[in-house]
Design a protein around this motif. Structure first.
Motif, PDB file in Angstrom:
ATOM      1  N   PRO A  85       0.838  -1.205   0.000  1.00  0.00           N
ATOM      2  CA  PRO A  85       0.000   0.000   0.000  1.00  0.00           C
ATOM      3  C   PRO A  85       0.873   1.255   0.000  1.00  0.00           C
ATOM      4  O   PRO A  85       1.979   1.261   0.545  1.00  0.00           O
ATOM      5  N   THR A  86       0.344   2.305  -0.604  1.00  0.00           N
ATOM      6  CA  THR A  86       1.047   3.587  -0.579  1.00  0.00           C
ATOM      7  C   THR A  86       0.916   4.197   0.806  1.00  0.00           C
ATOM      8  O   THR A  86       0.092   3.747   1.623  1.00  0.00           O
ATOM      9  N   ALA A  87       1.681   5.220   1.086  1.00  0.00           N
ATOM     10  CA  ALA A  87       1.621   5.900   2.386  1.00  0.00           C
ATOM     11  C   ALA A  87       0.196   6.377   2.678  1.00  0.00           C
ATOM     12  O   ALA A  87      -0.265   6.301   3.821  1.00  0.00           O
ATOM     13  N   ASP A  88      -0.513   6.831   1.657  1.00  0.00           N
ATOM     14  CA  ASP A  88      -1.892   7.297   1.840  1.00  0.00           C
ATOM     15  C   ASP A  88      -2.856   6.159   2.169  1.00  0.00           C
ATOM     16  O   ASP A  88      -3.914   6.395   2.738  1.00  0.00           O
ATOM     17  N   GLU A  89      -2.513   4.932   1.798  1.00  0.00           N
ATOM     18  CA  GLU A  89      -3.398   3.788   2.012  1.00  0.00           C
ATOM     19  C   GLU A  89      -3.132   3.038   3.309  1.00  0.00           C
ATOM     20  O   GLU A  89      -3.912   2.166   3.694  1.00  0.00           O
ATOM     21  N   PRO A  93      -7.893  -0.612   5.916  1.00  0.00           N
ATOM     22  CA  PRO A  93      -7.765  -2.071   5.887  1.00  0.00           C
ATOM     23  C   PRO A  93      -7.360  -2.523   4.487  1.00  0.00           C
ATOM     24  O   PRO A  93      -7.743  -1.897   3.494  1.00  0.00           O
ATOM     25  N   LEU A  94      -6.607  -3.593   4.420  1.00  0.00           N
ATOM     26  CA  LEU A  94      -6.234  -4.147   3.124  1.00  0.00           C
ATOM     27  C   LEU A  94      -7.475  -4.716   2.450  1.00  0.00           C
ATOM     28  O   LEU A  94      -8.336  -5.304   3.114  1.00  0.00           O
ATOM     29  N   PRO A  95      -7.581  -4.565   1.125  1.00  0.00           N
ATOM     30  CA  PRO A  95      -8.721  -5.177   0.430  1.00  0.00           C
ATOM     31  C   PRO A  95      -8.601  -6.701   0.474  1.00  0.00           C
ATOM     32  O   PRO A  95      -7.532  -7.240   0.764  1.00  0.00           O
ATOM     33  N   ALA A  96      -9.686  -7.375   0.201  1.00  0.00           N
ATOM     34  CA  ALA A  96      -9.688  -8.834   0.096  1.00  0.00           C
ATOM     35  C   ALA A  96     -10.067  -9.165  -1.340  1.00  0.00           C
ATOM     36  O   ALA A  96     -11.220  -9.066  -1.728  1.00  0.00           O
ATOM     37  N   ASP A  97      -9.060  -9.520  -2.140  1.00  0.00           N
ATOM     38  CA  ASP A  97      -9.278  -9.845  -3.543  1.00  0.00           C
ATOM     39  C   ASP A  97      -8.176 -10.787  -4.002  1.00  0.00           C
ATOM     40  O   ASP A  97      -7.411 -11.294  -3.187  1.00  0.00           O
ATOM     41  N   GLU A  98      -8.106 -11.033  -5.308  1.00  0.00           N
ATOM     42  CA  GLU A  98      -7.121 -11.999  -5.817  1.00  0.00           C
ATOM     43  C   GLU A  98      -5.674 -11.534  -5.641  1.00  0.00           C
ATOM     44  O   GLU A  98      -4.748 -12.335  -5.774  1.00  0.00           O
ATOM     45  N   HIS A  99      -5.461 -10.264  -5.327  1.00  0.00           N
ATOM     46  CA  HIS A  99      -4.110  -9.741  -5.113  1.00  0.00           C
ATOM     47  C   HIS A  99      -3.774  -9.548  -3.640  1.00  0.00           C
ATOM     48  O   HIS A  99      -2.615  -9.309  -3.303  1.00  0.00           O
ATOM     49  N   HIS A 100      -4.759  -9.616  -2.760  1.00  0.00           N
ATOM     50  CA  HIS A 100      -4.585  -9.383  -1.320  1.00  0.00           C
ATOM     51  C   HIS A 100      -5.325 -10.486  -0.570  1.00  0.00           C
ATOM     52  O   HIS A 100      -6.532 -10.398  -0.364  1.00  0.00           O
ATOM     53  N   VAL A 101      -4.608 -11.536  -0.172  1.00  0.00           N
ATOM     54  CA  VAL A 101      -5.248 -12.677   0.480  1.00  0.00           C
ATOM     55  C   VAL A 101      -4.996 -12.581   1.987  1.00  0.00           C
ATOM     56  O   VAL A 101      -3.854 -12.475   2.436  1.00  0.00           O
ATOM     57  N   HIS A 102      -6.078 -12.618   2.758  1.00  0.00           N
ATOM     58  CA  HIS A 102      -6.034 -12.460   4.216  1.00  0.00           C
ATOM     59  C   HIS A 102      -5.901 -13.810   4.917  1.00  0.00           C
ATOM     60  O   HIS A 102      -6.500 -14.793   4.486  1.00  0.00           O
TER      61      HIS A 102
END
Length: 148
Positions: A85-89, A93-102
């Motif tokens: 995530p960028t400094a602004d992000e 919370p991290l998204p939950a998608d095919e690129h961000h697996v929790h």
């Protein structure tokens, strides 16, 4: 990732995602000095077949499920073919998608389906609400090649 595998991984998250702009936990107050997240396997530059087993490493702190607020703990998120995530992000919370697996259940490894070709993998730790710290505790990004 196959949608069934992704859906299973997302269901294993173990805790609700909170709305955007959650309160950020300062890294200096949370992670002990020398804390480190890393990928044990596969190794950077490896050529592998799908499905790929990814084993997470963690030094200097513990793993706790999402929703559990305990000092010096967090849970893993696997970033696939994406950047930190960028400094602004970082306060979101991290998204939950095919690129961000929790892995909010406290898991320390997973098996993912990846298409043939080059892929990047990176771990980032999140707090009880899936929010990375600022600065984030993240592993080195590795590149693997998935062969047919």
């Amino acid at each position: 990732m196959r949608s069934a595998t992704l859906a299973t991984a997302l269901l294993l998250a173990g805790g609700p995602l909170v709305s955007a702009h959650a309160e950020e936990t300062p890294a200096a107050a949370f992670w002990p000095a020398g804390a480190e997240a890393y990928i044990i396997s596969p190794k950077d530059g490896a050529t592998v077949k799908s499905p790929v087993t990814v084993v997470f490493g963690l030094k200097g702190l513990g793993v706790a499920p999402a929703g559990v607020e305990k000092a010096k703990t967090g849970h893993h998120h696997l970033l696939i073919d994406t950047d930190l995530p960028t400094a602004d992000e970082l306060g979101d919370p991290l998204p939950a998608d095919e690129h961000h697996v929790h892995f909010g259940g406290g898991q320390t490894q997973t098996t993912v389906e990846l298409a043939p070709g080059k892929h990047t993998l990176q771990l980032i730790m999140g707090d009880a609400s899936h929010v990375p710290h600022n600065p984030p505790l993240a592993s080195k990004k590795i590149t693997i090649t998935v062969e047919k």
